[in-house]
Write a protein that holds these residues in place. Structure first.
Motif, mmCIF file in Angstrom:
data_model
loop_
_atom_site.group_PDB
_atom_site.id
_atom_site.type_symbol
_atom_site.label_atom_id
_atom_site.label_comp_id
_atom_site.label_asym_id
_atom_site.label_seq_id
_atom_site.Cartn_x
_atom_site.Cartn_y
_atom_site.Cartn_z
ATOM 1 N N ALA A 121 0.843 -1.202 0.000
ATOM 2 C CA ALA A 121 0.000 0.000 0.000
ATOM 3 C C ALA A 121 0.873 1.246 0.000
ATOM 4 O O ALA A 121 1.967 1.248 0.565
ATOM 5 C CB ALA A 121 -0.899 0.006 1.231
ATOM 6 N N ALA A 122 0.368 2.300 -0.617
ATOM 7 C CA ALA A 122 1.076 3.574 -0.603
ATOM 8 C C ALA A 122 0.884 4.260 0.745
ATOM 9 O O ALA A 122 -0.138 4.079 1.412
ATOM 10 C CB ALA A 122 0.567 4.466 -1.719
ATOM 11 N N HIS A 123 1.885 5.027 1.180
ATOM 12 C CA HIS A 123 1.799 5.798 2.419
ATOM 13 C C HIS A 123 2.313 7.206 2.149
ATOM 14 O O HIS A 123 2.937 7.461 1.121
ATOM 15 C CB HIS A 123 2.653 5.151 3.522
ATOM 16 N N THR A 124 2.087 8.083 3.128
ATOM 17 C CA THR A 124 2.700 9.400 3.069
ATOM 18 C C THR A 124 3.417 9.669 4.385
ATOM 19 O O THR A 124 3.133 9.031 5.408
ATOM 20 C CB THR A 124 1.674 10.532 2.837
ATOM 21 N N VAL A 162 2.012 12.221 10.119
ATOM 22 C CA VAL A 162 0.945 11.239 9.991
ATOM 23 C C VAL A 162 0.904 10.767 8.542
ATOM 24 O O VAL A 162 1.417 11.439 7.640
ATOM 25 C CB VAL A 162 -0.411 11.859 10.418
ATOM 26 N N CYS A 163 0.277 9.604 8.327
ATOM 27 C CA CYS A 163 0.038 9.141 6.960
ATOM 28 C C CYS A 163 -1.336 9.643 6.519
ATOM 29 O O CYS A 163 -2.338 9.402 7.186
ATOM 30 C CB CYS A 163 0.096 7.613 6.904
ATOM 31 N N ASP A 164 -1.361 10.333 5.399
ATOM 32 C CA ASP A 164 -2.623 10.880 4.883
ATOM 33 C C ASP A 164 -3.663 9.787 4.654
ATOM 34 O O ASP A 164 -4.856 10.005 4.819
ATOM 35 C CB ASP A 164 -2.370 11.588 3.540
ATOM 36 N N PHE A 165 -3.201 8.618 4.220
ATOM 37 C CA PHE A 165 -4.128 7.551 3.857
ATOM 38 C C PHE A 165 -4.574 6.735 5.068
ATOM 39 O O PHE A 165 -5.620 6.106 5.047
ATOM 40 C CB PHE A 165 -3.485 6.620 2.824
ATOM 41 N N HIS A 166 -3.739 6.685 6.100
ATOM 42 C CA HIS A 166 -4.028 5.856 7.263
ATOM 43 C C HIS A 166 -3.776 6.693 8.519
ATOM 44 O O HIS A 166 -2.663 6.695 9.052
ATOM 45 C CB HIS A 166 -3.145 4.595 7.268
ATOM 46 N N PRO A 167 -4.788 7.392 9.020
ATOM 47 C CA PRO A 167 -4.604 8.332 10.131
ATOM 48 C C PRO A 167 -4.066 7.672 11.402
ATOM 49 O O PRO A 167 -3.563 8.395 12.287
ATOM 50 C CB PRO A 167 -6.027 8.874 10.362
ATOM 51 N N ASP A 168 -4.164 6.344 11.513
ATOM 52 C CA ASP A 168 -3.616 5.678 12.683
ATOM 53 C C ASP A 168 -2.090 5.615 12.658
ATOM 54 O O ASP A 168 -1.448 5.328 13.654
ATOM 55 C CB ASP A 168 -4.158 4.237 12.786
ATOM 56 N N MET A 169 -1.497 5.854 11.492
ATOM 57 C CA MET A 169 -0.048 5.826 11.366
ATOM 58 C C MET A 169 0.513 7.200 11.745
ATOM 59 O O MET A 169 0.254 8.182 11.058
ATOM 60 C CB MET A 169 0.372 5.505 9.921
ATOM 61 N N THR A 170 1.262 7.243 12.844
ATOM 62 C CA THR A 170 1.851 8.506 13.262
ATOM 63 C C THR A 170 3.303 8.286 13.648
ATOM 64 O O THR A 170 3.714 7.176 13.992
ATOM 65 C CB THR A 170 1.105 9.113 14.459
#
Ligand SMILES: [Cu+2]
Length: 117
Positions: A68-71, A103-111
């Motif tokens: 998956a792509a992340h930011t 944070v990851c724009d696509f997955h707000p739980d990723m910080t």
């Protein structure tokens, strides 16, 4: 019909010989050294693995081992980069020391937090 293939073969060999005599090897060696020495944020299974700290203005490499792509998007907008799945990207760390939460724009739980010092 036997002369044309012979001429082509000679031409290809001449091109190959020219390519081998260039100084491309020195250039690529320097590039590899620079890439290997910089800070890296790696992403695996939707989790950031970040360096303890980076120097101001450092070029930070982001490696994404997920499909998956992340930011990597700073909450205050100091940096923002998108990394496609199984890809690598880079961004420039802020020049001002501090702790930058992101944070990851696509997955707000990723910080994560980038410490610049
Ligand atoms: Cu993500």
């Amino acid at each position: 019909m036997t002369t044309k293939p012979t001429i082509l073969t000679v031409a290809v060999l001449a091109l190959l010989a020219t390519g081998c005599s260039s100084s491309d090897q020195q250039t690529s060696a320097e590039g590899d050294t620079q890439q290997g020495s910089g800070p890296v944020i790696s992403i695996q299974e939707f989790v950031y693995d970040e360096p303890e700290s980076v120097t101001p203005g450092a070029e930070v490499t982001v490696t994404n081992e997920d499909s998956a792509a992340h930011t990597v998007t700073a909450d205050d907008g100091a940096f923002d980069v998108t990394v496609d799945g199984d890809a690598t990207a880079t961004f420039t760390a802020p020049s001002k020391p501090g702790e930058y939460t992101y944070v990851c724009d696509f997955h707000p739980d990723m910080t994560g937090t980038l410490v610049v010092q």
